[in-house]
Write an enzyme that holds these catalytic residues in place. Sequence first.
Site, mmCIF file in Angstrom:
data_model
loop_
_atom_site.group_PDB
_atom_site.id
_atom_site.type_symbol
_atom_site.label_atom_id
_atom_site.label_comp_id
_atom_site.label_asym_id
_atom_site.label_seq_id
_atom_site.Cartn_x
_atom_site.Cartn_y
_atom_site.Cartn_z
ATOM 1 N N HIS A 189 -13.047 -1.473 2.451
ATOM 2 C CA HIS A 189 -11.633 -1.724 2.731
ATOM 3 C C HIS A 189 -11.229 -1.236 4.122
ATOM 4 O O HIS A 189 -10.828 -2.039 4.965
ATOM 5 C CB HIS A 189 -10.805 -1.047 1.638
ATOM 6 C CG HIS A 189 -9.349 -1.352 1.668
ATOM 7 N ND1 HIS A 189 -8.522 -1.113 0.582
ATOM 8 C CD2 HIS A 189 -8.539 -1.835 2.636
ATOM 9 C CE1 HIS A 189 -7.283 -1.460 0.891
ATOM 10 N NE2 HIS A 189 -7.263 -1.897 2.131
ATOM 11 N N GLU A 209 0.817 -1.215 0.000
ATOM 12 C CA GLU A 209 0.000 0.000 0.000
ATOM 13 C C GLU A 209 0.855 1.272 0.000
ATOM 14 O O GLU A 209 0.339 2.361 0.215
ATOM 15 C CB GLU A 209 -0.921 0.021 1.224
ATOM 16 C CG GLU A 209 -1.929 -1.109 1.289
ATOM 17 C CD GLU A 209 -3.024 -1.018 0.237
ATOM 18 O OE1 GLU A 209 -2.867 -0.253 -0.735
ATOM 19 O OE2 GLU A 209 -4.039 -1.715 0.383
ATOM 20 N N HIS A 228 -7.527 -1.688 9.083
ATOM 21 C CA HIS A 228 -8.773 -2.393 8.783
ATOM 22 C C HIS A 228 -9.582 -2.498 10.078
ATOM 23 O O HIS A 228 -10.166 -3.542 10.373
ATOM 24 C CB HIS A 228 -8.481 -3.791 8.237
ATOM 25 C CG HIS A 228 -7.740 -3.791 6.927
ATOM 26 N ND1 HIS A 228 -7.295 -4.949 6.329
ATOM 27 C CD2 HIS A 228 -7.367 -2.775 6.094
ATOM 28 C CE1 HIS A 228 -6.682 -4.653 5.199
ATOM 29 N NE2 HIS A 228 -6.706 -3.330 5.045
ATOM 30 N N TYR A 265 -16.719 16.081 18.782
ATOM 31 C CA TYR A 265 -15.397 15.641 18.352
ATOM 32 C C TYR A 265 -15.442 14.935 17.009
ATOM 33 O O TYR A 265 -14.464 14.978 16.244
ATOM 34 C CB TYR A 265 -14.744 14.764 19.429
ATOM 35 C CG TYR A 265 -14.107 15.611 20.502
ATOM 36 C CD1 TYR A 265 -12.763 15.940 20.435
ATOM 37 C CD2 TYR A 265 -14.862 16.125 21.548
ATOM 38 C CE1 TYR A 265 -12.170 16.744 21.405
ATOM 39 C CE2 TYR A 265 -14.288 16.935 22.518
ATOM 40 C CZ TYR A 265 -12.947 17.240 22.441
ATOM 41 O OH TYR A 265 -12.363 18.042 23.380
#
Length: 220
Positions: free
Chosen positions: A170, A83, A104, A130
């Site tokens: 993903h 990645e 993940h 937040y």
Amino acid sequence: MRTVNLVSPDDVTDEAEARVAIVRACRHLAAAGLSPGSSGNVSVRVGARILATPTGSSLRSVTEDRLAATPSHAEGSPRPTKELPLHAAMYAAHPEARAVVHLHSPHATAVACLPPGEDGFAALPALTPYRVMRLGSVPLVPYAAPGTSALASAVAAAAAGHPVLLLANHGPVVAAASLDAAIDLAEELETAAQVGLLLHGSPAVPLDAAAVAALTPPGR
């Protein structure tokens, strides 16, 4: 044949410190349950180089000497995560960033599997201050296979002005000015996703438009 290392002593010191910080961050993320199995990758930018977790590694077991550096100065050095193009796209979109974290984590990944909200962004309702202040609007990047140039291109298209992204089907990716700040963002995103899923289908009351506007960071 080895390539000559032309980095300065300061760069070497910074890189050594970055390696320690990356391993510490990886252990923290693994212990928090945010990187199941061998998933997830972390990188830090040191000068012109990127230090990254190696391909095929788990965050719970990565070590300082097995972190990958690119461009590499030695033959046979560890290969970076597949990645890395995704990380490079985040750095290019955020010149101030010094760290990128891709996970993940379960709740954020679950939200990444949902259709986007009415505004076209990820389905993360503005339920808490937040959530709005830290994350802003979170793009849902269209699906592309992990590790591909198509995914990196999709991230590049979405990342400008958005240091927090969800990759469809993903998981999350975040960029920040420090590794600690990137971890904070990743954890904030996971919490926001968890809260949203816990309240999904319930008569939850989100913040109104005026509150959201007052909390939203400039440009986000």
